[in-house]
Design a protein around this motif. Structure first.
Motif, PDB file in Angstrom:
ATOM      1  N   CYS A 273      40.081  52.836  35.758  1.00  0.00           N
ATOM      2  CA  CYS A 273      39.796  53.672  34.577  1.00  0.00           C
ATOM      3  C   CYS A 273      41.042  54.444  34.143  1.00  0.00           C
ATOM      4  CB  CYS A 273      38.651  54.641  34.867  1.00  0.00           C
ATOM      5  SG  CYS A 273      37.052  53.829  35.093  1.00  0.00           S
ATOM      6  N   LEU A 274      41.769  54.983  35.135  1.00  0.00           N
ATOM      7  CA  LEU A 274      43.009  55.703  34.827  1.00  0.00           C
ATOM      8  C   LEU A 274      44.042  54.765  34.210  1.00  0.00           C
ATOM      9  CD1 LEU A 274      44.681  58.290  34.979  1.00  0.00           C
ATOM     10  CD2 LEU A 274      45.282  57.680  37.345  1.00  0.00           C
ATOM     11  N   HIS A 275      44.106  53.552  34.737  1.00  0.00           N
ATOM     12  CA  HIS A 275      45.031  52.537  34.204  1.00  0.00           C
ATOM     13  C   HIS A 275      44.744  52.281  32.726  1.00  0.00           C
ATOM     14  CE1 HIS A 275      46.955  48.277  34.908  1.00  0.00           C
ATOM     15  NE2 HIS A 275      47.554  48.968  33.957  1.00  0.00           N
ATOM     16  N   VAL A 276      43.478  52.054  32.414  1.00  0.00           N
ATOM     17  CA  VAL A 276      43.081  51.780  31.028  1.00  0.00           C
ATOM     18  C   VAL A 276      43.367  52.982  30.128  1.00  0.00           C
ATOM     19  CG1 VAL A 276      41.116  51.291  29.507  1.00  0.00           C
ATOM     20  CG2 VAL A 276      41.341  50.074  31.690  1.00  0.00           C
ATOM     21  N   ALA A 277      43.080  54.181  30.628  1.00  0.00           N
ATOM     22  CA  ALA A 277      43.312  55.403  29.843  1.00  0.00           C
ATOM     23  C   ALA A 277      44.796  55.586  29.532  1.00  0.00           C
ATOM     24  CB  ALA A 277      42.771  56.614  30.591  1.00  0.00           C
ATOM     25  N   LEU A 278      45.643  55.383  30.523  1.00  0.00           N
ATOM     26  CA  LEU A 278      47.090  55.531  30.311  1.00  0.00           C
ATOM     27  C   LEU A 278      47.624  54.462  29.363  1.00  0.00           C
ATOM     28  CD1 LEU A 278      48.274  56.426  33.931  1.00  0.00           C
ATOM     29  CD2 LEU A 278      48.369  57.912  31.917  1.00  0.00           C
ATOM     30  N   LEU A 279      47.128  53.243  29.507  1.00  0.00           N
ATOM     31  CA  LEU A 279      47.542  52.184  28.569  1.00  0.00           C
ATOM     32  C   LEU A 279      47.141  52.541  27.142  1.00  0.00           C
ATOM     33  CD1 LEU A 279      46.679  48.890  30.528  1.00  0.00           C
ATOM     34  CD2 LEU A 279      48.960  49.730  29.938  1.00  0.00           C
ATOM     35  N   GLY A 280      45.936  53.094  26.991  1.00  0.00           N
ATOM     36  CA  GLY A 280      45.481  53.495  25.665  1.00  0.00           C
ATOM     37  C   GLY A 280      46.346  54.596  25.073  1.00  0.00           C
ATOM     38  N   LEU A 281      46.682  55.594  25.898  1.00  0.00           N
ATOM     39  CA  LEU A 281      47.512  56.708  25.436  1.00  0.00           C
ATOM     40  C   LEU A 281      48.882  56.224  24.980  1.00  0.00           C
ATOM     41  CD1 LEU A 281      48.183  59.752  25.157  1.00  0.00           C
ATOM     42  CD2 LEU A 281      48.851  59.708  27.574  1.00  0.00           C
ATOM     43  N   PHE A 282      49.538  55.436  25.834  1.00  0.00           N
ATOM     44  CA  PHE A 282      50.897  55.010  25.505  1.00  0.00           C
ATOM     45  C   PHE A 282      50.926  53.862  24.490  1.00  0.00           C
ATOM     46  CE2 PHE A 282      51.776  57.398  29.385  1.00  0.00           C
ATOM     47  CZ  PHE A 282      52.921  58.092  29.006  1.00  0.00           C
ATOM     48  N   ALA A 283      49.808  53.147  24.353  1.00  0.00           N
ATOM     49  CA  ALA A 283      49.726  52.157  23.275  1.00  0.00           C
ATOM     50  C   ALA A 283      49.792  52.865  21.930  1.00  0.00           C
ATOM     51  CB  ALA A 283      48.435  51.351  23.379  1.00  0.00           C
ATOM     52  N   TYR A 284      49.198  54.053  21.892  1.00  0.00           N
ATOM     53  CA  TYR A 284      49.243  54.837  20.653  1.00  0.00           C
ATOM     54  C   TYR A 284      50.620  55.450  20.423  1.00  0.00           C
ATOM     55  CZ  TYR A 284      48.467  58.538  17.286  1.00  0.00           C
ATOM     56  OH  TYR A 284      48.570  59.362  16.197  1.00  0.00           O
ATOM     57  N   ILE A 386      58.222  60.544  35.528  1.00  0.00           N
ATOM     58  CA  ILE A 386      58.728  59.546  34.572  1.00  0.00           C
ATOM     59  C   ILE A 386      57.750  59.373  33.417  1.00  0.00           C
ATOM     60  CG2 ILE A 386      59.294  57.102  34.262  1.00  0.00           C
ATOM     61  CD1 ILE A 386      60.390  57.135  37.146  1.00  0.00           C
ATOM     62  N   LEU A 387      56.464  59.260  33.730  1.00  0.00           N
ATOM     63  CA  LEU A 387      55.465  59.115  32.662  1.00  0.00           C
ATOM     64  C   LEU A 387      55.442  60.340  31.749  1.00  0.00           C
ATOM     65  CD1 LEU A 387      52.459  57.504  34.590  1.00  0.00           C
ATOM     66  CD2 LEU A 387      53.870  56.430  32.811  1.00  0.00           C
ATOM     67  N   LEU A 388      55.533  61.518  32.357  1.00  0.00           N
ATOM     68  CA  LEU A 388      55.544  62.750  31.566  1.00  0.00           C
ATOM     69  C   LEU A 388      56.772  62.790  30.666  1.00  0.00           C
ATOM     70  CD1 LEU A 388      54.334  65.541  30.958  1.00  0.00           C
ATOM     71  CD2 LEU A 388      55.684  66.448  32.864  1.00  0.00           C
ATOM     72  N   GLY A 389      57.929  62.414  31.208  1.00  0.00           N
ATOM     73  CA  GLY A 389      59.158  62.429  30.417  1.00  0.00           C
ATOM     74  C   GLY A 389      59.107  61.457  29.252  1.00  0.00           C
ATOM     75  N   ILE A 390      58.559  60.264  29.491  1.00  0.00           N
ATOM     76  CA  ILE A 390      58.456  59.277  28.407  1.00  0.00           C
ATOM     77  C   ILE A 390      57.480  59.768  27.343  1.00  0.00           C
ATOM     78  CG2 ILE A 390      57.703  56.922  27.839  1.00  0.00           C
ATOM     79  CD1 ILE A 390      58.758  56.094  30.599  1.00  0.00           C
ATOM     80  N   TYR A 391      56.398  60.422  27.790  1.00  0.00           N
ATOM     81  CA  TYR A 391      55.454  60.981  26.817  1.00  0.00           C
ATOM     82  C   TYR A 391      56.113  62.086  25.998  1.00  0.00           C
ATOM     83  CZ  TYR A 391      51.414  63.215  24.756  1.00  0.00           C
ATOM     84  OH  TYR A 391      50.532  63.748  23.847  1.00  0.00           O
ATOM     85  N   MET A 392      56.879  62.944  26.663  1.00  0.00           N
ATOM     86  CA  MET A 392      57.573  64.033  25.962  1.00  0.00           C
ATOM     87  C   MET A 392      58.563  63.490  24.931  1.00  0.00           C
ATOM     88  SD  MET A 392      58.254  66.431  29.296  1.00  0.00           S
ATOM     89  CE  MET A 392      59.527  67.418  28.534  1.00  0.00           C
ATOM     90  N   GLU A 393      59.128  62.322  25.231  1.00  0.00           N
ATOM     91  CA  GLU A 393      60.124  61.725  24.336  1.00  0.00           C
ATOM     92  C   GLU A 393      59.479  60.701  23.397  1.00  0.00           C
ATOM     93  OE1 GLU A 393      64.447  61.586  23.530  1.00  0.00           O
ATOM     94  OE2 GLU A 393      62.940  63.017  24.206  1.00  0.00           O
ATOM     95  N   ARG A 394      58.165  60.812  23.207  1.00  0.00           N
ATOM     96  CA  ARG A 394      57.463  59.890  22.312  1.00  0.00           C
ATOM     97  C   ARG A 394      58.079  59.967  20.919  1.00  0.00           C
ATOM     98  NH1 ARG A 394      54.632  64.302  23.381  1.00  0.00           N
ATOM     99  NH2 ARG A 394      53.554  65.473  21.755  1.00  0.00           N
ATOM    100  N   PRO A 395      57.959  58.902  20.135  1.00  0.00           N
ATOM    101  CA  PRO A 395      58.699  58.768  18.878  1.00  0.00           C
ATOM    102  C   PRO A 395      58.843  60.023  18.037  1.00  0.00           C
ATOM    103  CG  PRO A 395      57.365  56.859  19.231  1.00  0.00           C
ATOM    104  CD  PRO A 395      57.082  57.762  20.380  1.00  0.00           C
ATOM    105  N   LYS A 396      57.736  60.701  17.740  1.00  0.00           N
ATOM    106  CA  LYS A 396      57.803  61.898  16.880  1.00  0.00           C
ATOM    107  C   LYS A 396      58.664  61.617  15.656  1.00  0.00           C
ATOM    108  CE  LYS A 396      57.734  65.027  20.850  1.00  0.00           C
ATOM    109  NZ  LYS A 396      58.565  65.923  21.660  1.00  0.00           N
ATOM    110  N   ASP A 397      58.625  60.383  15.200  1.00  0.00           N
ATOM    111  CA  ASP A 397      59.389  59.944  14.015  1.00  0.00           C
ATOM    112  C   ASP A 397      60.891  59.961  14.221  1.00  0.00           C
ATOM    113  OD1 ASP A 397      57.163  59.402  12.565  1.00  0.00           O
ATOM    114  OD2 ASP A 397      57.049  61.406  11.703  1.00  0.00           O
ATOM    115  N   LYS A 398      61.357  60.202  15.456  1.00  0.00           N
ATOM    116  CA  LYS A 398      62.791  60.280  15.717  1.00  0.00           C
ATOM    117  C   LYS A 398      63.420  58.881  15.645  1.00  0.00           C
ATOM    118  CE  LYS A 398      65.611  61.958  19.545  1.00  0.00           C
ATOM    119  NZ  LYS A 398      65.444  62.554  20.856  1.00  0.00           N
TER     120      LYS A 398
END
Length: 411
Positions: A273-284, A386-398
């Motif tokens: 369930c956690l795997h699917v949730a994380l994939l969904g979050l980062f897919a977005y 690492i996951l937190l850092g990649i999330y923090m650096e999410r596109p944000k249109d950058k």
């Protein structure tokens, strides 16, 4: 000549991504020497090689029923591509007896793997050349997995990186074929599948996706045909068993748990369930937005490094998420994500010192044998960071702003 010895030039060579390809050639040459030294100076350790040879020997003797293919470590549990590849090694190494030759073959395979990884990083123009110091020459565990233990995991990763190189060149059909060959060697390659499926849909549309999936399925059917004809249920059950239970004594990542929790089906379900949730979050955050931009760059036929970055990160991230929430990681699994770690860390906002610290701690965790409560706990902390850092650096249109600017310039 003077300019090549100047401080500014040397700093560029060490730090500027545009020099990554040229510097990587030197490190690959150094790796050839290192691997030869390892083979000749460090004692080979037998773990699975004999079992591999016993498993494929059954096929060499005419047995096509998968349920009857066994070795010292148990029944054969890898798909058909594994059988064909190691059957070739079985014949090349005198029925598996010439270990020294097998080590040199795996050393060659490691150089191929490294060259494919370096080509991806060179194309992306994201990584500074000094990262090669850590990625190439410092990991005892990775060199051990290849030339001292001869695990099949490294062979599967070669085909995976080969497929990624083809995908970034828009060679979709050939890339899908090579990707499916990687899956036929070991199923961990399916951890990349969510990002690849999203790439298919975003870049090729529904019918294009169906075509690529048909190529992937056809490869599996062709390779598995002799075994499917002999015992279809036995082959599918043995080669594609997603419910296999791992032994607690080999786990690298869950040592701090009681064994009864580790083996509990509800624990496995929670991880799924956690795997699917994380994939969904980062897919977005990194899937839809990145791959839509990748598609736009393909449409205008722009050959810019940003295009490679937009494809590589979702692929590496999909695999990393799968490993971070894996039911169990064994020591040879380190090769599944080792070479992608620098790329993932350079996709975070962390300082350079923090990135190197995380790589060092991860290396320490994987080199702690047997694993302990603290090594597995630290490994999870690093994965979370690492996951937190990649999330923090999410596109944000950058990054996407760069893409839009490139598209406007090419109109």
């Amino acid at each position: 000549m003077k300019q090549y010895l100047s401080k500014d030039f040397l700093v560029k060579v060490v730090c500027h991504p545009s020099y990554f390809g040229r510097v990587s050639v030197l490190f690959i040459l150094a790796e050839i020497v290192i691997n030869v030294l390892i083979i000749n100076k460090i004692k080979y350790t037998e773990i699975d090689w004999v079992a591999y040879m016993q498993e494929v020997e059954g096929v060499a003797n005419g047995t096509w029923d998968y349920t009857k293919l066994k070795g010292d470590t148990g029944p054969l549990v890898y798909p058909a591509g594994f059988v064909y590849f190691f059957l070739g090694l079985y014949h090349l190494t005198g029925r598996g007896t010439n270990i020294h030759l097998a080590q040199y073959i795996f050393a060659f395979l490691y150089i191929v793997l490294l060259a494919l990884v370096c080509r991806l990083f060179h194309k992306s123009q994201k990584m500074p050349p000094y990262v090669l110091l850590v990625m190439c020459c410092t990991s005892y565990r990775v060199h051990s997995i290849l030339v001292l233990r001869l695990f099949n995991d490294s062979v599967a990763m070669i085909f995976l990186y080969g497929a990624m190189n083809l995908f970034i060149e828009n060679q979709w059909a050939l890339g899908s074929l090579v990707y499916s060959l990687a899956v036929s060697l070991k199923m961990n390659i399916l951890l990349f599948a969510p990002a690849l499926l999203l790439a298919y849909l975003r870049c090729l549309g529904l019918w294009g996706t169906i075509k690529q999936l048909t190529i992937c399925a056809s490869v599996q059917l062709v390779l598995g045909a002799p075994f499917l004809l002999a015992n279809p249920i036995g082959y599918i059950k043995m080669a594609f068993d997603l419910g296999r239970v791992f032994l607690f004594k080999w786990t690298v990542n869950w040592r701090f748990l009681p064994e009864e929790v580790f083996l509990n089906p509800f624990f496995h379900l929670s991880l799924l369930c956690l795997h699917v949730a994380l994939l969904g979050l980062f897919a977005y955050t990194h899937g839809n937005k990145f791959l839509s931009s990748y598609y736009n760059l393909i449409q205008v036929d722009t050959r810019l490094n940003i295009k490679s970055q937009l494809f590589i990160l979702p692929m590496f991230l999909s695999n990393f998420i799968g490993m971070a929430v894996s039911r169990s990681l064994h020591y040879q699994f380190y090769i599944w994500y080792y070479h992608s770690l620098p790329y993932l860390l350079w996709s975070t906002p962390y300082r350079i010192s923090t990135r190197f610290l995380l790589m060092g701690v991860i290396e320490l965790c994987w080199n702690t044998y047997p694993s302990t409560w603290w090594s597995s706990g630290l490994l999870h902390c690093c994965h979370f960071a690492i996951l937190l850092g990649i999330y923090m650096e999410r596109p944000k249109d950058k990054i996407l702003k760069k893409v839009r600017n490139m598209l406007e310039k090419n109109k």
